[in-house]
Design a protein around this motif. Structure first.
Motif, mmCIF file in Angstrom:
data_model
loop_
_atom_site.group_PDB
_atom_site.id
_atom_site.type_symbol
_atom_site.label_atom_id
_atom_site.label_comp_id
_atom_site.label_asym_id
_atom_site.label_seq_id
_atom_site.Cartn_x
_atom_site.Cartn_y
_atom_site.Cartn_z
ATOM 1 N N SER A 25 0.844 -1.194 0.000
ATOM 2 C CA SER A 25 0.000 0.000 0.000
ATOM 3 C C SER A 25 0.875 1.238 0.000
ATOM 4 C CB SER A 25 -0.926 0.001 1.215
ATOM 5 O OG SER A 25 -1.787 1.112 1.206
ATOM 6 N N VAL A 26 0.374 2.309 -0.634
ATOM 7 C CA VAL A 26 1.068 3.593 -0.700
ATOM 8 C C VAL A 26 0.056 4.692 -0.388
ATOM 9 C CG1 VAL A 26 2.354 5.211 -2.146
ATOM 10 C CG2 VAL A 26 2.691 2.751 -2.433
ATOM 11 N N ALA A 27 0.486 5.674 0.417
ATOM 12 C CA ALA A 27 -0.322 6.865 0.697
ATOM 13 C C ALA A 27 0.548 8.093 0.519
ATOM 14 C CB ALA A 27 -0.900 6.822 2.107
ATOM 15 N N LEU A 28 0.004 9.146 -0.077
ATOM 16 C CA LEU A 28 0.741 10.373 -0.339
ATOM 17 C C LEU A 28 0.151 11.516 0.478
ATOM 18 C CD1 LEU A 28 1.186 10.175 -4.230
ATOM 19 C CD2 LEU A 28 2.602 9.182 -2.424
ATOM 20 N N LEU A 29 1.013 12.200 1.234
ATOM 21 C CA LEU A 29 0.601 13.342 2.040
ATOM 22 C C LEU A 29 1.229 14.605 1.467
ATOM 23 C CD1 LEU A 29 1.026 11.933 5.674
ATOM 24 C CD2 LEU A 29 -0.859 11.608 4.072
ATOM 25 N N PRO A 30 0.437 15.621 1.123
ATOM 26 C CA PRO A 30 1.009 16.849 0.560
ATOM 27 C C PRO A 30 1.773 17.643 1.609
ATOM 28 C CG PRO A 30 -1.344 17.110 0.926
ATOM 29 C CD PRO A 30 -1.027 15.680 1.233
ATOM 30 N N GLY A 31 2.906 18.230 1.189
ATOM 31 C CA GLY A 31 3.681 19.084 2.071
ATOM 32 C C GLY A 31 3.211 20.518 2.000
ATOM 33 N N ALA A 32 3.974 21.404 2.600
ATOM 34 C CA ALA A 32 3.606 22.809 2.646
ATOM 35 C C ALA A 32 3.684 23.433 1.254
ATOM 36 C CB ALA A 32 4.532 23.556 3.606
ATOM 37 N N ASN A 33 2.662 24.206 0.892
ATOM 38 C CA ASN A 33 2.624 24.962 -0.366
ATOM 39 C C ASN A 33 2.754 24.084 -1.602
ATOM 40 O OD1 ASN A 33 2.528 27.382 1.165
ATOM 41 N ND2 ASN A 33 4.768 27.350 1.354
ATOM 42 N N GLY A 34 2.479 22.798 -1.472
ATOM 43 C CA GLY A 34 2.541 21.903 -2.615
ATOM 44 C C GLY A 34 3.924 21.669 -3.165
ATOM 45 N N GLY A 35 4.967 22.032 -2.410
ATOM 46 C CA GLY A 35 6.327 21.865 -2.915
ATOM 47 C C GLY A 35 6.901 20.486 -2.743
ATOM 48 N N SER A 36 6.236 19.635 -1.967
ATOM 49 C CA SER A 36 6.737 18.282 -1.750
ATOM 50 C C SER A 36 5.581 17.364 -1.414
ATOM 51 C CB SER A 36 7.768 18.272 -0.613
ATOM 52 O OG SER A 36 7.162 18.691 0.604
ATOM 53 N N VAL A 37 5.845 16.076 -1.534
ATOM 54 C CA VAL A 37 4.865 15.045 -1.194
ATOM 55 C C VAL A 37 5.582 13.969 -0.396
ATOM 56 C CG1 VAL A 37 3.360 13.239 -2.105
ATOM 57 C CG2 VAL A 37 3.396 15.478 -3.202
ATOM 58 N N LEU A 38 4.997 13.565 0.716
ATOM 59 C CA LEU A 38 5.554 12.487 1.524
ATOM 60 C C LEU A 38 4.897 11.182 1.110
ATOM 61 C CD1 LEU A 38 7.349 11.574 3.900
ATOM 62 C CD2 LEU A 38 5.367 11.928 5.385
ATOM 63 N N ALA A 39 5.698 10.240 0.625
ATOM 64 C CA ALA A 39 5.196 8.930 0.202
ATOM 65 C C ALA A 39 5.414 7.933 1.326
ATOM 66 C CB ALA A 39 5.905 8.478 -1.065
ATOM 67 N N LEU A 40 4.321 7.447 1.901
ATOM 68 C CA LEU A 40 4.371 6.425 2.937
ATOM 69 C C LEU A 40 4.078 5.080 2.312
ATOM 70 C CD1 LEU A 40 2.400 8.307 5.732
ATOM 71 C CD2 LEU A 40 4.865 7.957 5.625
ATOM 72 N N CYS A 41 4.826 4.070 2.732
ATOM 73 C CA CYS A 41 4.750 2.759 2.090
ATOM 74 C C CYS A 41 4.661 1.664 3.142
ATOM 75 C CB CYS A 41 5.984 2.562 1.205
ATOM 76 S SG CYS A 41 6.205 0.885 0.598
ATOM 77 N N ALA A 42 3.753 0.723 2.928
ATOM 78 C CA ALA A 42 3.637 -0.464 3.767
ATOM 79 C C ALA A 42 3.916 -1.691 2.898
ATOM 80 C CB ALA A 42 2.253 -0.559 4.390
ATOM 81 N N SER A 43 4.847 -2.536 3.347
ATOM 82 C CA SER A 43 5.247 -3.713 2.577
ATOM 83 C C SER A 43 4.609 -4.980 3.146
ATOM 84 C CB SER A 43 6.774 -3.857 2.571
ATOM 85 O OG SER A 43 7.383 -2.701 2.021
ATOM 86 N N LEU A 44 4.697 -6.044 2.385
ATOM 87 C CA LEU A 44 4.092 -7.304 2.790
ATOM 88 C C LEU A 44 4.734 -7.886 4.042
ATOM 89 C CD1 LEU A 44 3.574 -9.044 -0.664
ATOM 90 C CD2 LEU A 44 1.790 -8.287 0.915
ATOM 91 N N ASP A 45 6.005 -7.575 4.287
ATOM 92 C CA ASP A 45 6.690 -8.111 5.456
ATOM 93 C C ASP A 45 6.502 -7.241 6.694
ATOM 94 O OD1 ASP A 45 8.131 -5.943 4.676
ATOM 95 O OD2 ASP A 45 10.068 -6.956 4.550
ATOM 96 N N GLY A 46 5.602 -6.239 6.625
ATOM 97 C CA GLY A 46 5.352 -5.370 7.759
ATOM 98 C C GLY A 46 6.206 -4.132 7.810
ATOM 99 N N LEU A 47 7.120 -3.958 6.859
ATOM 100 C CA LEU A 47 7.982 -2.786 6.835
ATOM 101 C C LEU A 47 7.160 -1.532 6.548
ATOM 102 C CD1 LEU A 47 10.888 -1.588 6.831
ATOM 103 C CD2 LEU A 47 10.901 -1.988 4.366
ATOM 104 N N PHE A 48 7.417 -0.484 7.328
ATOM 105 C CA PHE A 48 6.753 0.808 7.158
ATOM 106 C C PHE A 48 7.839 1.835 6.873
ATOM 107 C CE2 PHE A 48 4.165 4.395 9.182
ATOM 108 C CZ PHE A 48 3.334 4.503 8.079
#
Length: 455
Positions: free
Chosen positions: A143-166
């Motif tokens: 799974s992947v979720a994207l969180l917008p940063g300040a003023n749209g200058g960046s995006v934080l990509a959060l990732c969850a893997s099958l082995d539980g890695l976050f």
């Protein structure tokens, strides 16, 4: 007091004739209900009409963002196309099957079966993605979720893997292409409850927050609060996660990029790294978690049901409502609030996919039990669909049928938008004829002028 408004929950004051209450958006409650019913009717109109077939076979996952759609296909293919016509605009081939994706503005991020993330910018050169390798192991991205940063200058990509890695990667929008993306391994989120070893599924929540679901447990994680503590400890602070309770949710988001940029965690990996392995186990993408900032509801699908959680209430009371489905709710979408339709779209996985069921969230709590809920519309899947995937924006929905399905369909409930799409398609068909006519006319004029000179 007025009714609840959109994001931020402003309350309207008293006003109007006869003491009628108006919300912060200037609409009375009666007008809001009327507009909501009209928007919901667009889904009934979409289900009653004939879907438009798109030239996008073997679709495994899809996102809609503005005038563009981005989809993943069997064999590791990523396509960019026009959302109204399905006309292919660009494509990029990956070496490994893609197993998850998410979009935020022009940024599209896909995860593959070897644990890597691939970031694309639909406003720049689409065929030049930035790669972020897994900081540990080679388990596939779930799974992947994207969180917008300040003023749209960046995006934080959060990732969850099958082995539980976050893990997390910070994607800079400008300039593009960005530098190699670092990937930080984050502490395992405290989801709470009995997850049964199920992998995590993520969805962007309120500013600075992300919803995390596994099994029947759901939590709203405050990434911004937690990120300030991760540089000194590899664990979640007490204020960083509130399993099944939404009162500690973030409401800022301005310092998120700065906090993530200052993180120094063991297990961080450079972006480019070594090449990915040639073979990896592929899994069917899914997106069973969705959040609506307008309705302030989170929907989480599980095996046989979809639960709705009201972020204004204590989650320990349980979900606000639920609806049953045949099979596992693999794809879930909540109304983003533009037309106040209040729709919940669900596609369940199974041997014979039934397509996408659309429900009215306002009427779900009135049902005596989840099995008694009836959908307001059903949008069929393409023929021979194996694993249904879909994305919705407004009253437009694009549905694919999986790796072996030869077709993808587009439904549109808004008549004006549908007509505009047909006119654009007709213009594309007429364009070659116009060019041929101009060429014949130019050739005729050239021959006439040549004969005149010879005479």
């Amino acid at each position: 007091e007025g009714g609840e408004g959109g994001e931020g929950g402003e309350k309207g004051g008293e006003g109007g004739e006869g003491g009628e209450v108006f919300a912060a958006d200037g609409l009375s409650e009666r007008e809001r209900v009327y507009l909501s019913e009209l928007s919901l009717d667009e889904w009934r109109h979409a289900a009653a009409g004939r879907p438009k077939e798109l030239p996008l076979p073997s679709m495994t996952a899809v996102c809609l963002s503005g005038e563009c759609g981005v989809s993943t296909h069997a064999g590791g293919l990523v396509r960019l196309w026009g959302a109204t016509t399905g006309r292919r605009l660009a494509a990029h081939q990956q070496r490994i099957e893609l197993t998850a994706c998410a979009a935020c503005g022009p940024i599209f991020v896909a995860g593959d079966a070897a644990g890597a993330l691939h970031a694309y910018n639909t406003d720049a050169e689409f065929g030049a993605p930035r790669v972020s390798r897994s900081p540990g192991g080679e388990a596939g991205v779930r799974s992947v979720a994207l969180l917008p940063g300040a003023n749209g200058g960046s995006v934080l990509a959060l990732c969850a893997s099958l082995d539980g890695l976050f893990s997390a990667s910070l994607v800079q929008v400008e300039p593009w292409p960005t530098a190699p993306l670092p990937r930080a391994r984050l502490p395992a989120p405290p989801v709470g409850g009995d997850t049964g070893g199920c992998p995590l599924h993520l969805a962007a929540g309120p500013p600075g927050g992300v919803f995390c679901a596994a099994g029947g447990a759901v939590a709203l994680l405050d990434i911004e609060v937690a990120a300030t503590a991760w540089s000194g400890q590899a664990s979640w602070p007490d204020a960083g996660a509130v399993p099944c309770s939404w009162r500690g949710a973030a409401s800022r988001g301005a310092g998120l990029a700065a906090s993530m940029g200052a993180m120094r965690l063991a297990g961080s990996a450079a972006g480019e790294g070594a090449g990915a392995p040639a073979a990896a186990e592929a899994i069917a993408p899914s997106r069973p978690v969705s959040y609506s900032p307008f309705w302030r509801l989170a929907a989480a699908g599980s095996d046989g049901a979809v639960s709705l959680w009201d972020v204004r209430c204590n989650g320990e009371r349980g979900p606000a409502a639920s609806v049953s489905c045949e099979g596992s709710a693999a794809w879930v979408h909540l109304d983003e609030g533009g037309g106040m339709a209040g729709h919940l779209a669900v596609a369940a996985s199974g041997e014979s996919p039934r397509g996408v069921e659309v429900y009215d969230v306002r009427r779900l709590p009135r049902a005596r039990d989840a099995a008694a809920v009836r959908s307001v519309a059903r949008l069929a899947a393409p023929p021979a669909a194996v694993e249904v995937c879909f994305a919705a924006l407004g009253s437009t929905l694009v549905v694919g049928g999986g790796a072996t399905c030869a077709a993808s369909w587009r439904y549109c409930g808004a008549v004006a938008a549908a007509d505009a799409g047909e006119e654009e398609e007709e213009e594309e068909e007429r364009r070659p004829k116009k060019e041929k006519k101009k060429k014949r006319q130019a050739t005729k004029e050239f021959k006439g002028s040549r004969q005149a000179r010879m005479a």
